[in-house]
Design a protein around this motif. Structure first.
Motif, PDB file in Angstrom:
ATOM      1  N   ALA A  48      10.149 -14.090 -72.868  1.00 20.71           N
ATOM      2  CA  ALA A  48       9.436 -13.391 -71.800  1.00 20.71           C
ATOM      3  C   ALA A  48       9.496 -11.878 -72.002  1.00 20.71           C
ATOM      4  O   ALA A  48       8.490 -11.180 -71.901  1.00 20.71           O
ATOM      5  CB  ALA A  48      10.029 -13.771 -70.442  1.00 20.71           C
ATOM      6  N   TRP A  49      10.672 -11.379 -72.336  1.00 20.44           N
ATOM      7  CA  TRP A  49      10.844  -9.931 -72.496  1.00 20.44           C
ATOM      8  C   TRP A  49       9.969  -9.391 -73.638  1.00 20.44           C
ATOM      9  O   TRP A  49       9.303  -8.379 -73.501  1.00 20.44           O
ATOM     10  CB  TRP A  49      12.315  -9.594 -72.755  1.00 20.44           C
ATOM     11  CG  TRP A  49      12.582  -8.122 -72.798  1.00 20.44           C
ATOM     12  CD1 TRP A  49      12.645  -7.278 -71.734  1.00 20.44           C
ATOM     13  CD2 TRP A  49      12.800  -7.314 -73.961  1.00 20.44           C
ATOM     14  NE1 TRP A  49      12.901  -5.999 -72.163  1.00 20.44           N
ATOM     15  CE2 TRP A  49      12.997  -5.989 -73.527  1.00 20.44           C
ATOM     16  CE3 TRP A  49      12.851  -7.591 -75.327  1.00 20.44           C
ATOM     17  CZ2 TRP A  49      13.246  -4.937 -74.408  1.00 20.44           C
ATOM     18  CZ3 TRP A  49      13.103  -6.542 -76.202  1.00 20.44           C
ATOM     19  CH2 TRP A  49      13.294  -5.235 -75.748  1.00 20.44           C
ATOM     20  N   THR A  58       2.709  -9.399 -68.635  1.00 24.97           N
ATOM     21  CA  THR A  58       3.816  -9.338 -67.672  1.00 24.97           C
ATOM     22  C   THR A  58       3.609 -10.273 -66.481  1.00 24.97           C
ATOM     23  O   THR A  58       4.495 -10.396 -65.645  1.00 24.97           O
ATOM     24  CB  THR A  58       4.008  -7.906 -67.133  1.00 24.97           C
ATOM     25  OG1 THR A  58       2.758  -7.448 -66.622  1.00 24.97           O
ATOM     26  CG2 THR A  58       4.476  -6.973 -68.229  1.00 24.97           C
ATOM     27  N   TYR A 190      18.492  -9.406 -70.333  1.00 24.60           N
ATOM     28  CA  TYR A 190      17.080  -9.779 -70.477  1.00 24.60           C
ATOM     29  C   TYR A 190      16.454 -10.036 -69.104  1.00 24.60           C
ATOM     30  O   TYR A 190      15.324  -9.617 -68.831  1.00 24.60           O
ATOM     31  CB  TYR A 190      16.922 -11.026 -71.351  1.00 24.60           C
ATOM     32  CG  TYR A 190      16.829 -10.744 -72.826  1.00 24.60           C
ATOM     33  CD1 TYR A 190      15.875  -9.862 -73.336  1.00 24.60           C
ATOM     34  CD2 TYR A 190      17.684 -11.368 -73.734  1.00 24.60           C
ATOM     35  CE1 TYR A 190      15.785  -9.606 -74.697  1.00 24.60           C
ATOM     36  CE2 TYR A 190      17.597 -11.113 -75.100  1.00 24.60           C
ATOM     37  CZ  TYR A 190      16.646 -10.234 -75.572  1.00 24.60           C
ATOM     38  OH  TYR A 190      16.552  -9.987 -76.912  1.00 24.60           O
ATOM     39  N   CYS A 194      13.300  -8.116 -67.628  1.00 29.96           N
ATOM     40  CA  CYS A 194      12.081  -8.888 -67.343  1.00 29.96           C
ATOM     41  C   CYS A 194      11.643  -8.653 -65.892  1.00 29.96           C
ATOM     42  O   CYS A 194      10.469  -8.427 -65.603  1.00 29.96           O
ATOM     43  CB  CYS A 194      12.313 -10.380 -67.549  1.00 29.96           C
ATOM     44  SG  CYS A 194      12.368 -10.874 -69.262  1.00 29.96           S
ATOM     45  N   MET A 199       8.077  -9.511 -63.949  1.00 32.15           N
ATOM     46  CA  MET A 199       8.086 -10.959 -64.158  1.00 32.15           C
ATOM     47  C   MET A 199       8.927 -11.632 -63.073  1.00 32.15           C
ATOM     48  O   MET A 199       9.866 -11.037 -62.557  1.00 32.15           O
ATOM     49  CB  MET A 199       8.676 -11.287 -65.532  1.00 32.15           C
ATOM     50  CG  MET A 199       7.870 -10.715 -66.674  1.00 32.15           C
ATOM     51  SD  MET A 199       8.636 -11.078 -68.250  1.00 32.15           S
ATOM     52  CE  MET A 199       7.515 -10.249 -69.370  1.00 32.15           C
TER      53      MET A 199
END
Lengths: 414, 109
Positions: A48-49, A58, A190, A194, A199
């Motif tokens: 995701a990052w 995002t 993370y 994120c 996110m």
């Protein structure tokens, strides 16, 4: 997000530490996301990052059945190395190791990466040949490792008995830039970064079904209701087969329990990581002083996350000869995690028969070291549909006979 | 620790006396088979969370191969039976149905 810095510590010190904020938000799921990642472990969060950082995607949800980093990310022995035999493995693991070097700065979160050096002991002539071969392969791959003799092993790790009658130390494969990191901090760092990119990290939300239309993914059903998505990343380690089943395809994966244990804390006595594959154990000393010992896997499929006593006995019995000081130590805790093992002991980062569904699994007994590299490669695969780092790790390689056979290079301690 | 009864010699053997042998009732494919069939036979495996059938060998006992029906989440053993069969016997299936209604494993239910 308020950044961590020396200044922030000073500022909070004068106001009774009332200004620290939660590391990540816990929002209710939206109706639709561009990308849903299932599994908020290291690999899922790293994916995701990297999606946000490199590709500007995002509008992402990371869905987690339990709690963030509570699976194998929080259960491993935190070893980081990249001394693999095959080129595709060396590429992705070395990328990963290099990303660990700057991870604390990249995430503004101290993951306590400690490049203290990793040695893989050779205790049989077969291993001597195997590791010398790996050292040569690494030289060609641009991964810095070296073959060292028993005297150098003893210098690096004085508590080791190199003249054991059953398992004498004949040398080792030394990677000076390998080491350890704080496993929870990797997941937390993370997650924080994120969340800062907008996110949504949704914990305690189990995926119960994968919805498809005309061979394409349209969303997932969860215990918090249906959520739509354009792309779905399955990054769930031991439960990969379970999730693939929901999407209607099968994987060449079997899930087994791998276990580890720690001793009571003692004074610093070992400042490197030692892996001893012949005796199925790997060992390092944590900052708290506990000896962290990784053992072998169960031989049969299970999802119990607990391991078994006879494997503990095997592991500590075998380590006793090489590390005599361990024989007087009390063991504090033991735990297990469910690892996803493929036929060639290499991971799967791949498209799947379902359009829009990507799978990242099969890291087996060695996933922690790969977290940033895996996230980097998986994000590229999901964003662009192709990545040079994942080309060889397709789930279809088994059909084509294009294995990445690491079982010889890595053995059980991966 | 897992304890299985060897259906040949009747010994209740614990894990260290046995060798696990992977998925049971695999259909073997030979020359002339398709790539799909070979891949399925050689690599793709059932990996259920729940009822599972697998092969075991009483390695440090009578040395014979047998089958076991087991739950992968609780390690509960539903029963063991000799290897000379292509599907689980009815009494074992009934035992599983009583404890895990609605179970499915490959084509068996």
């Amino acid at each position: 997000m308020r950044r961590f810095s020396a200044f922030a510590i000073a500022r909070e010190a004068v106001r009774h530490h009332m200004g620290w904020e939660r590391h990540w938000r816990s929002p209710a799921p939206k109706k639709k996301y561009d990308v849903i990642i299932v599994g908020a472990g290291g690999h899922g969060l790293a994916t995701a990052w990297h999606l946000g950082k490199h590709y500007g995607i995002t509008n992402v949800a990371v869905i987690e059945k339990g709690w963030l980093g509570g699976g194998n990310t929080g259960r491993n022995t935190t070893i980081i190395r990249s001394n693999y035999l095959q080129d595709p493995s060396a590429a992705i693991y070395e990328k990963s190791r290099s990303l660990y070097e700057t991870m604390s700065q990249d995430l503004n979160y101290n993951v306590m990466f400690s490049p203290r050096g990793v040695i893989m002991l050779a205790q049989t002539h077969h291993e001597v040949r195997g590791y010398q071969r790996t050292a040569h392969a690494n030289a060609l791959q641009g991964v810095k490792t070296e073959w060292i003799g028993p005297q150098r092993v003893k210098e690096l790790c004085p508590i080791m008995n190199i003249e054991g009658p059953r398992y004498p130390v004949l040398g080792g494969l030394w990677q000076a830039r390998g080491g350890t990191a704080r496993h929870d901090a990797v997941a937390w760092g993370y997650a924080r970064a994120c969340s800062d990119m907008g996110m949504d990290i949704i914990q305690q939300c189990e995926v119960t079904g994968v919805r498809t239309e005309a061979g394409r993914v349209v969303g997932v059903d969860t215990t918090k209701g249906p959520i739509d998505c354009d792309k779905l990343g399955m990054v769930v380690a031991g439960h990969a087969s379970h999730l693939a089943d929901m999407a209607g395809f099968r994987l060449p994966i079997e899930s087994v329990a791998l276990q580890a244990l720690v001793s009571e804390p003692i004074k610093p006595c070992m400042d490197i990581v030692v892996m001893a594959n012949t005796v199925h154990g790997y060992l390092s000393q944590s900052d708290k002083g506990e000896m962290v010992i990784g053992g072998g896997t169960d031989g049969f499929n299970n999802y119990t996350q607990r391991g078994s006593f006879h494997h503990i006995e095997e592991t500590v019995r075998a380590l006793n000869e090489t590390f005599p000081i361990l024989s007087r130590l009390k063991m504090l805790r033991q735990w297990g995690g469910i690892v996803d093992v493929t036929g060639d002991r290499s991971p799967i980062l791949s498209k799947t028969p379902v359009e829009g569904v990507f799978v990242n699994c099969g890291w087996g007994t060695g996933g922690f070291k790969a977290i940033p590299g895996s996230g980097f490669a998986m994000a590229e695969l999901m964003a662009k549909g192709q990545s040079p780092l994942t080309d060889e790790f397709s789930m279809f390689r088994f059909r084509e006979g294009k294995f990445i056979d690491e079982s010889v290079a890595a053995g059980v301690a991966h | 620790m897992l304890i299985l009864e060897c259906p040949y010699c009747g010994v209740h053997a614990e894990e260290t006396e046995l060798s696990p042998g992977g998925e049971a009732h695999l259909k073997r494919f030979g020359p002339g088979s398709s790539e799909d069939e070979f891949e399925g036979y050689l690599f793709v495996r059932e990996n259920p969370k729940g009822v599972h059938f697998e092969r075991w060998r009483h390695a440090y006992g009578c040395g014979k191969w047998f089958h076991a029906a087991r739950c992968t989440t609780t390690l509960e053993v539903f029963g063991t039976y000799p290897a000379q069969t292509t599907e689980p016997p009815k009494d074992i299936k009934d035992k599983i149905s009583a404890k895990r209604p609605g179970w499915r494993w490959r084509d068996f239910a």
